[in-house]
Scaffold this motif. Sequence first.
Motif, PDB file in Angstrom:
ATOM      1  N   ALA A 171       0.847  -1.134   0.048  1.00  0.00           N
ATOM      2  CA  ALA A 171       0.001  -0.008  -0.053  1.00  0.00           C
ATOM      3  C   ALA A 171       0.877   1.302   0.047  1.00  0.00           C
ATOM      4  O   ALA A 171       0.396   1.986  -0.478  1.00  0.00           O
ATOM      5  CB  ALA A 171      -0.885  -0.188   1.220  1.00  0.00           C
ATOM      6  N   HIS A 172       2.031   1.148   0.556  1.00  0.00           N
ATOM      7  CA  HIS A 172       2.900   2.328   0.519  1.00  0.00           C
ATOM      8  C   HIS A 172       3.431   2.672  -0.801  1.00  0.00           C
ATOM      9  O   HIS A 172       4.025   3.961  -1.157  1.00  0.00           O
ATOM     10  CB  HIS A 172       3.990   2.238   1.475  1.00  0.00           C
ATOM     11  CG  HIS A 172       3.858   2.092   2.978  1.00  0.00           C
ATOM     12  ND1 HIS A 172       4.410   1.453   3.921  1.00  0.00           N
ATOM     13  CD2 HIS A 172       2.931   3.106   3.462  1.00  0.00           C
ATOM     14  CE1 HIS A 172       4.028   2.045   5.159  1.00  0.00           C
ATOM     15  NE2 HIS A 172       2.984   2.889   4.760  1.00  0.00           N
ATOM     16  N   PHE A 173       3.357   1.762  -1.924  1.00  0.00           N
ATOM     17  CA  PHE A 173       3.688   2.084  -3.147  1.00  0.00           C
ATOM     18  C   PHE A 173       3.002   3.065  -3.854  1.00  0.00           C
ATOM     19  O   PHE A 173       3.527   4.504  -4.232  1.00  0.00           O
ATOM     20  CB  PHE A 173       3.816   0.767  -3.973  1.00  0.00           C
ATOM     21  CG  PHE A 173       4.550   1.050  -5.403  1.00  0.00           C
ATOM     22  CD1 PHE A 173       3.775   1.840  -6.463  1.00  0.00           C
ATOM     23  CD2 PHE A 173       5.818   0.292  -5.509  1.00  0.00           C
ATOM     24  CE1 PHE A 173       4.331   2.125  -7.621  1.00  0.00           C
ATOM     25  CE2 PHE A 173       6.170   0.921  -7.047  1.00  0.00           C
ATOM     26  CZ  PHE A 173       5.576   1.517  -7.763  1.00  0.00           C
ATOM     27  N   LEU A 225      15.474   6.655   2.822  1.00  0.00           N
ATOM     28  CA  LEU A 225      14.599   6.680   3.357  1.00  0.00           C
ATOM     29  C   LEU A 225      13.995   5.332   3.440  1.00  0.00           C
ATOM     30  O   LEU A 225      13.153   4.963   2.322  1.00  0.00           O
ATOM     31  CB  LEU A 225      13.453   8.005   3.149  1.00  0.00           C
ATOM     32  CG  LEU A 225      12.216   7.975   4.209  1.00  0.00           C
ATOM     33  CD1 LEU A 225      12.686   8.434   5.663  1.00  0.00           C
ATOM     34  CD2 LEU A 225      11.404   9.167   3.804  1.00  0.00           C
ATOM     35  N   VAL A 226      13.949   4.744   4.442  1.00  0.00           N
ATOM     36  CA  VAL A 226      13.197   3.528   4.397  1.00  0.00           C
ATOM     37  C   VAL A 226      11.770   3.421   5.053  1.00  0.00           C
ATOM     38  O   VAL A 226      11.506   4.174   6.067  1.00  0.00           O
ATOM     39  CB  VAL A 226      14.129   2.467   5.534  1.00  0.00           C
ATOM     40  CG1 VAL A 226      13.420   1.134   5.574  1.00  0.00           C
ATOM     41  CG2 VAL A 226      15.223   2.234   4.698  1.00  0.00           C
ATOM     42  N   ASP A 228       5.071   1.419  10.579  1.00  0.00           N
ATOM     43  CA  ASP A 228       4.720   2.368  11.638  1.00  0.00           C
ATOM     44  C   ASP A 228       5.308   3.596  11.800  1.00  0.00           C
ATOM     45  O   ASP A 228       4.812   4.826  11.860  1.00  0.00           O
ATOM     46  CB  ASP A 228       4.683   1.662  13.021  1.00  0.00           C
ATOM     47  CG  ASP A 228       3.854   0.172  13.229  1.00  0.00           C
ATOM     48  OD1 ASP A 228       2.882   0.482  12.317  1.00  0.00           O
ATOM     49  OD2 ASP A 228       4.203  -0.690  14.136  1.00  0.00           O
ATOM     50  N   ALA A 229       6.750   3.465  11.393  1.00  0.00           N
ATOM     51  CA  ALA A 229       7.610   4.732  11.511  1.00  0.00           C
ATOM     52  C   ALA A 229       7.079   5.826  10.423  1.00  0.00           C
ATOM     53  O   ALA A 229       7.128   6.918  10.614  1.00  0.00           O
ATOM     54  CB  ALA A 229       8.944   4.353  11.492  1.00  0.00           C
ATOM     55  N   PHE A 230       7.287   5.091   8.950  1.00  0.00           N
ATOM     56  CA  PHE A 230       6.686   5.804   8.005  1.00  0.00           C
ATOM     57  C   PHE A 230       5.217   6.370   8.085  1.00  0.00           C
ATOM     58  O   PHE A 230       5.205   7.731   7.814  1.00  0.00           O
ATOM     59  CB  PHE A 230       6.785   5.092   6.637  1.00  0.00           C
ATOM     60  CG  PHE A 230       6.683   5.706   5.440  1.00  0.00           C
ATOM     61  CD1 PHE A 230       7.645   6.778   4.975  1.00  0.00           C
ATOM     62  CD2 PHE A 230       5.693   5.355   4.461  1.00  0.00           C
ATOM     63  CE1 PHE A 230       7.574   7.286   3.797  1.00  0.00           C
ATOM     64  CE2 PHE A 230       5.459   6.288   3.309  1.00  0.00           C
ATOM     65  CZ  PHE A 230       6.294   7.028   3.085  1.00  0.00           C
ATOM     66  N   GLU A 231       4.409   5.800   8.527  1.00  0.00           N
ATOM     67  CA  GLU A 231       3.192   6.388   8.785  1.00  0.00           C
ATOM     68  C   GLU A 231       3.145   7.194   9.806  1.00  0.00           C
ATOM     69  O   GLU A 231       2.422   8.455   9.639  1.00  0.00           O
ATOM     70  CB  GLU A 231       2.164   5.124   9.081  1.00  0.00           C
ATOM     71  CG  GLU A 231       1.875   4.415   8.130  1.00  0.00           C
ATOM     72  CD  GLU A 231       1.338   3.084   8.502  1.00  0.00           C
ATOM     73  OE1 GLU A 231       0.916   2.917   9.486  1.00  0.00           O
ATOM     74  OE2 GLU A 231       1.158   1.982   7.599  1.00  0.00           O
TER      75      GLU A 231
END
Length: 499
Positions: free
Chosen positions: A63-65, A125-126, A130-133
Amino acid sequence: MTNLAGLLVDSAAAHGSRTAVRQGATALGYTELDDLSACAAALLHARGVRPGDRVGLVMPNIAHFPVAYYGILRAGAVVVPMNPLLKAREIAFTLRDSGTRLVLAAPAAQQETAEAAATTGTACLVAEPDAFEALLAATEPMPGVVDRADDDLAVILYTSGTTGTPKGAGLTHHNLRSNTATTAETLFHARPGDVLFGGLPLFHAFGQTCALNTAVAAGATLALLPRFDPDAALRILADDGVTVFLGVPTMYTALLHAGLPDGFDASRLRLAVSGGAALPVEVLHGFEQRFDVPVLEGYGLSETSPVAAFNPPDRPRKPGSIGLPVRGVELRLVTGTGEDSAPGQVGEIAVRGENVMAGYWNRPDATAEAVRDGWFHTGDLARVDEDGYWFVVDRKKDMIIRGGYNVYPREIEEVLYEHPAVAEAAVVGVPDGLLGEEVAAVVALKPRAHATADEIREHVRARVAAYKYPRVVRFTDALPKGPTGKILKREIVIDPAGS
């Protein structure tokens, strides 16, 4: 709005409450996807990304794509998508060649991407879930969408022939918007109630245009599968109510032979689309009978955004044919000297239209060789029947298509030559009943040197993506050569089961 990200903005306004993307238990509505992409755009801007900058994207179908993809576009930057199975040396080449400013990576690709970024001095940026959201949630969304011109680049897709290094095909906002509109409106007849199968890699032109962008343009749902598995695909077909299945021939073969789960119901399926390689007619008919759905084949390349021809849904289709040129596209057959082939004769496919790339990134010589007088020369050979339907008969290039993935022999040969025992090497494709083609290497060793087939395989496997290394390795005293010393691959004959 010219910017390709306008597809999402428009659909969010018209279909805000509908589900845009689904991946397992994760579902993003159009409003949520639009908001997250705006936060991603602001995050990139805060890290120094400006319009026209290249931003790498190394992610599977998660979903992050789409969040990152539309966020990059929204910021006015250029998406440089990469296969998450690539090794550090492969990623580093793309980062360096494209001049990528920042690269976004999924956790699964973190190690190789971080190593490549460190080598090239690229910010990394990885996107840890949770961290990205949390990072996106803490970022004020970018207002609006950065304006781009029709001929500004939106995406650079790296591809290559059998000679030279990979080339970045520069696709403009107009290329991708027009090809997406043609696909959605005239080929799939896509609508908001549709659910498109998202098992095609989104880093590839087929998955980007025909799955992601087409679904978003129509306000439909894209049901993602991070890595193709027939049992998982069948569950998605039934549980998500897929209406349009998109796949490469190996996917069709796998689904045709997979066991159907109890209570399996794919009655919503109305269309199946095949591309990437020729679909065996017996597989096509078997799939249609098993799933009670028509299968339509098409044709395209990264350089053509990708769709150039398709079996139109409102006309009789011909199994084995790539159909007719799509809206906004012309095809012609040419001889080796660039003249039109005689009627009924096989020739090379040349493409002209709104889908043809702007050119290869920083490769004017390669662009001039491929695009002549506005016509992109594909290297594929075809014939046209009396009804105007096109049939691909062969490839001029030696590219191997293994399980729907392109494998370029020159790249693998370069790695083989790095082995201290290898004197000469040639990589060719051999027929494979499941994958279409398998990668085979023929190796001549240096005098008094020794290496086993397993050692050669492991040498390559450690340096390239898993789908690229040669499963078939054969040894020979010397490779066949022509008068100038060029290795003659056409004279290499390999029995995959032999020695």
